[in-house]
Each structure stands twice: as C-alpha cells, then as structure tokens.
Write an enzyme that holds these catalytic residues in place. Structure first.
Site, mmCIF file in Angstrom:
data_model
loop_
_atom_site.group_PDB
_atom_site.id
_atom_site.type_symbol
_atom_site.label_atom_id
_atom_site.label_comp_id
_atom_site.label_asym_id
_atom_site.label_seq_id
_atom_site.Cartn_x
_atom_site.Cartn_y
_atom_site.Cartn_z
ATOM 1 N N ASP A 164 58.710 65.348 17.507
ATOM 2 C CA ASP A 164 59.027 66.313 16.453
ATOM 3 C C ASP A 164 59.518 67.599 17.091
ATOM 4 O OD1 ASP A 164 59.264 67.974 14.328
ATOM 5 O OD2 ASP A 164 57.189 67.768 13.622
ATOM 6 N N LEU A 165 60.766 67.917 16.864
ATOM 7 C CA LEU A 165 61.360 69.085 17.516
ATOM 8 C C LEU A 165 60.805 70.404 16.973
ATOM 9 C CD1 LEU A 165 65.090 68.030 17.959
ATOM 10 C CD2 LEU A 165 63.227 67.876 19.596
ATOM 11 N N TRP B 266 82.883 70.114 11.335
ATOM 12 C CA TRP B 266 83.182 69.384 10.095
ATOM 13 C C TRP B 266 82.924 67.874 10.268
ATOM 14 C CZ3 TRP B 266 87.832 71.373 6.751
ATOM 15 C CH2 TRP B 266 87.809 72.768 6.679
ATOM 16 N N TYR C 182 72.475 79.284 10.024
ATOM 17 C CA TYR C 182 72.714 78.066 10.816
ATOM 18 C C TYR C 182 73.500 78.415 12.084
ATOM 19 C CZ TYR C 182 75.056 73.673 12.160
ATOM 20 O OH TYR C 182 75.560 72.607 12.865
ATOM 21 N N THR D 73 78.403 74.137 17.342
ATOM 22 C CA THR D 73 79.226 74.134 16.132
ATOM 23 C C THR D 73 80.330 75.188 16.135
ATOM 24 O OG1 THR D 73 79.074 74.576 13.747
ATOM 25 C CG2 THR D 73 77.419 75.618 15.115
HETATM 26 N N1 NAP Z 1 77.306 67.948 10.509
HETATM 27 C C1 NAP Z 1 78.283 68.774 10.827
HETATM 28 O O1 NAP Z 1 79.231 68.994 10.035
HETATM 29 C C2 NAP Z 1 78.307 69.452 12.167
HETATM 30 C C3 NAP Z 1 79.339 70.379 12.430
HETATM 31 C C4 NAP Z 1 79.359 71.015 13.679
HETATM 32 C C5 NAP Z 1 78.399 70.720 14.623
HETATM 33 N N2 NAP Z 1 77.400 69.837 14.322
HETATM 34 C C6 NAP Z 1 76.381 69.594 15.339
HETATM 35 O O2 NAP Z 1 76.498 68.251 15.780
HETATM 36 C C7 NAP Z 1 75.203 67.746 16.123
HETATM 37 C C8 NAP Z 1 74.959 66.441 15.377
HETATM 38 O O3 NAP Z 1 75.009 66.709 13.973
HETATM 39 P P1 NAP Z 1 74.884 65.544 12.887
HETATM 40 O O4 NAP Z 1 75.817 65.877 11.784
HETATM 41 O O5 NAP Z 1 74.951 64.220 13.563
HETATM 42 O O6 NAP Z 1 73.392 65.807 12.365
HETATM 43 P P2 NAP Z 1 72.585 65.015 11.244
HETATM 44 O O7 NAP Z 1 73.347 63.829 10.777
HETATM 45 O O8 NAP Z 1 72.124 66.016 10.254
HETATM 46 O O9 NAP Z 1 71.336 64.465 12.063
HETATM 47 C C9 NAP Z 1 70.386 65.348 12.575
HETATM 48 C C10 NAP Z 1 69.329 64.553 13.299
HETATM 49 O O10 NAP Z 1 68.364 65.499 13.762
HETATM 50 C C11 NAP Z 1 67.090 64.970 13.481
HETATM 51 N N3 NAP Z 1 66.104 66.028 13.301
HETATM 52 C C12 NAP Z 1 66.164 67.090 12.465
HETATM 53 N N4 NAP Z 1 65.033 67.794 12.544
HETATM 54 C C13 NAP Z 1 64.239 67.160 13.458
HETATM 55 C C14 NAP Z 1 62.930 67.388 13.972
HETATM 56 N N5 NAP Z 1 62.180 68.408 13.547
HETATM 57 N N6 NAP Z 1 62.444 66.535 14.904
HETATM 58 C C15 NAP Z 1 63.171 65.488 15.327
HETATM 59 N N7 NAP Z 1 64.400 65.203 14.872
HETATM 60 C C16 NAP Z 1 64.920 66.031 13.935
HETATM 61 C C17 NAP Z 1 67.258 64.199 12.180
HETATM 62 O O11 NAP Z 1 66.178 63.321 12.064
HETATM 63 P P3 NAP Z 1 65.938 62.434 10.753
HETATM 64 O O12 NAP Z 1 66.891 61.281 10.923
HETATM 65 O O13 NAP Z 1 64.503 62.066 10.854
HETATM 66 O O14 NAP Z 1 66.259 63.327 9.595
HETATM 67 C C18 NAP Z 1 68.594 63.527 12.424
HETATM 68 O O15 NAP Z 1 68.424 62.328 13.130
HETATM 69 C C19 NAP Z 1 74.212 68.859 15.783
HETATM 70 O O16 NAP Z 1 73.935 69.603 16.928
HETATM 71 C C20 NAP Z 1 74.962 69.716 14.793
HETATM 72 O O17 NAP Z 1 74.511 71.050 14.792
HETATM 73 C C21 NAP Z 1 77.345 69.175 13.129
#
Ligand code: NAP
Length: 319
Positions: free
Chosen positions: A37-38, A151, A126, A102
């Site tokens: 758990d992060l 995105w 964020y 991001t």
């Molecule tokens: N989504 C976007 O549009 C976007 C844009 C720019 C950059 N990013 C960056 O790209 C990276 C990947 O993003 P993504 O879209 O793949 O994210 P995502 O689909 O929202 O997945 C986030 C993951 O983090 C896990 N998580 C969240 N809180 C946690 C906790 N307390 N302990 C352990 N695990 C936890 C979630 O676990 P659960 O599966 O249990 O929920 C999930 O597996 C991130 O660094 C994000 O900031 C994303």
C-alpha cells in the site's frame, strides 16, 4: 544475470501492460495494493527490503485529477511520499528506479512543445504532487528514469476514450473542450517504449552503472497534438469501423449502438472542473529519441493501433 524487477500499479492502464511485457527482462514481482500500500511508507520499506530488486518500476499513482483537489493528503502520499521512499530504498540496495510523471507539471502558457528543462509550474493539486514526486526521486541521487507522459488511455480503466464511447451511446450531441491541446498516448505504447529502453540499458552492463549514464527525466508521449474535441471526433470515427462483439468495446458501450451525431466544440470555461488543466501541454520527445532512439507514433496512428490490435486479439481468442 537475470534482474529482479519490482513493479507497482500492475492493475493500472500502464502498469497492466508493463505486467505483460517486463517478464522478458527479468524476474518480475508485482504486488497489488493489498500487498504493497503506497499510502503506508512502512509497507513500502518492508516489501522492498524483502524483495531486494535491482530495478523498481513505479507505475502506480493517484491519477484522479479532479478528486485530488479535495484529497491533497492522499494524492501527496501516493504521488510524492511513496516515490521518495521507493527511491530511498532503491538507493540503499544499489537499485535503479523507473517512474512516470505527467504533462500536468506544466502550466500550459507555452505555445510550442515543452522540453524537459522548461520550468515546471503545475496548476492543479495532482500536478503539484507529481512534480514533488519527481523532485523527491532526483534528490535521493538514485539512478532513475522519469518518463513524463500525457492524456493516457487504454481499453480498460477510466479514461477519455472509454468515457466518450459510453457517452456516445447516450447522447446525440456531445459538447467537448476545444481549447486544451495535448497528445493522447496509448498505455501499450508507453509500456512498449519503456521495455525497449530498459532492454537497452540492462544490456549495457550492471543496471545501476548503465542507469547512471542516462539517469534523468524524459518526455514520452505520442507524437503530434490535438484537442479533446478532435480526439473525441477521432474516437467516434474509429469506433464506426469497429465491429461490435469486441469485448472491451461492448463493455464500454454496454452493447448499445452509438447515437452521437454531432460533437460541439466548447471552451474549457464552459466545462468547469474541480482541477484546472493546462491549455497547452504538448511535450517534445526529442531527448528520448536522441538518447534511446525510441520514437512513439503520432496520436492518431496509436489510436488506430489500439482499436485494431484489441479487435484482432479478441477475434483470435474467439476462434
Ligand atoms: N492517466 C493519465 O491520463 C496520465 C497522464 C499523464 C501521466 N500519467 C502518469 O502515468 C502513470 C500511470 O498512470 P495510469 O493512467 O496507468 O494510472 P491508473 O490506471 O490510474 O493506475 C494507477 C495504479 O496505481 C495503483 N495505486 C493507486 N493508489 C495506490 C496505493 N495507495 N497503493 C498501491 N497502489 C496504488 C492503482 O491500484 P488499484 O488497481 O488497486 O486501483 C492502479 O493500479 C502515473 O504515474 C500517472 O501519474 C497518467
């Protein structure tokens, strides 16, 4: 020697693709949220000390941009404190860290693609917490690769692509923001590029010394740029060629027909959200190309690939 890799966030958009790809680079250990758990630094320390990886890939994050505005402590814990603890532990072990950040670290005032060295100035909670995470990793001195992406969408999870497909079954007209510009990036392209880069780095010699040579922050997004409005139009155009009975597509649409006939461009002001978003957040990928020779396709090609590849995969499974 085979590397031991610790992956966080294996259930996420990017993490789930890394979970498929990283085993080709080493022994992958990917605890889920119950096991790691992060929000709990002690849990992070315990798990890392137990696994003793050579490489930590942190694909987990608090990504709910609007929710973060009212939940700053948790967003900060996951996006800033957790990466700091992962990096400190990695440093003690002589391991390296891969982390994602991001385009929302920028304020959007620029009119041409942001370079890595451009000053960050996040305008949302964020964005602030993600920038704090970057800074924390750098300040530990651990060899690292921070990839800023943007995105992000996938055929699973919560994202703009799936939201548009769902809304398109419900409404004849959609009103979508036209004055925010960025580069929609498919999660599989991010994971694929990461894996290619890591394969290069790992081949060089020991992970930490090879990482030290290239350690730094890199932009890693689709090439090109678009608006949310044109992205939505492209999604519906692509969807119109997609046969139904593809599981992810049916899940997004509930098996219903697409009803949207018009997409009306609106301003961000006409669509108020809890978090402010940059008006322009296109990232230059030149440094990534120069350093690793890895270039991601443009956003439209990526989206076509996403629809096609998922359709092919579903058909193969159905045969
Ligand atoms: N989504 C976007 O549009 C976007 C844009 C720019 C950059 N990013 C960056 O790209 C990276 C990947 O993003 P993504 O879209 O793949 O994210 P995502 O689909 O929202 O997945 C986030 C993951 O983090 C896990 N998580 C969240 N809180 C946690 C906790 N307390 N302990 C352990 N695990 C936890 C979630 O676990 P659960 O599966 O249990 O929920 C999930 O597996 C991130 O660094 C994000 O900031 C994303």
């Amino acid at each position: 020697m085979k590397q031991k890799i610790l992956l966080t966030g294996k259930g996420g958009q990017v993490g789930s693709e890394l979970y498929r790809l990283l085993p080709r680079l080493g022994d992958l250990v990917a605890p889920d949220r119950r096991e790691l758990d992060l929000l709990d630094p002690d849990s992070i320390r315990r798990v890392v000390r137990n696994i003793r990886p050579q490489l930590i890939v942190n694909a987990a994050a608090y990504t709910a941009v609007d929710a973060a505005e009212g939940d700053e402590a948790n967003a900060y814990a996951v996006n800033a404190i957790a990466p700091a603890v992962l990096a400190e532990e990695a440093k003690k072990l002589g391991a390296a860290v891969v982390h994602y950040s991001t385009d929302y670290v920028f304020d959007g005032a620029k009119a041409e693609p942001y370079e890595e060295m451009d000053p960050a100035n996040p305008i949302s909670v964020y964005g602030k917490t993600k920038l704090a995470g970057e800074q924390a990793i750098r300040s530990t001195g651990v060899p690292h690769l921070i990839f800023r992406t943007a995105w992000v969408y996938a055929t699973r999870g919560r994202n703009f692509l799936l939201t548009i497909l769902r809304l398109a079954t419900e409404k004849e007209e959609l009103r979508i923001v036209r004055d925010q510009i960025g580069a929609p990036t498919w999660s599989l392209e991010i994971a694929g590029a990461t894996t290619k880069i890591l394969a290069q780095v790992i081949e060089r010699s020991s992970v930490t010394s090879a990482f030290s040579e290239v350690s730094g922050t890199y932009h890693l997004t689709a090439a090109g740029e678009t608006t949310w409005c044109d992205f939505a139009r492209a999604i519906l155009e692509e969807a119109s060629h997609t046969p139904q009975s593809i599981p992810w597509f049916d899940a997004a649409t509930g098996g219903r027909r697409l009803a949207t006939r018009h997409i009306i461009p609106i301003t961000a002001q006409e669509y108020p959200t809890a978090a402010a978003r940059p008006a322009y957040s296109v990232l230059s990928n030149s440094l990534l190309v120069q350093t690793f020779g890895v270039a991601l396709p443009d956003w439209r090609t990526q989206m076509q690939r996403c629809f096609i590849s998922e359709s092919i995969a579903a058909n193969l499974l159905a045969e």
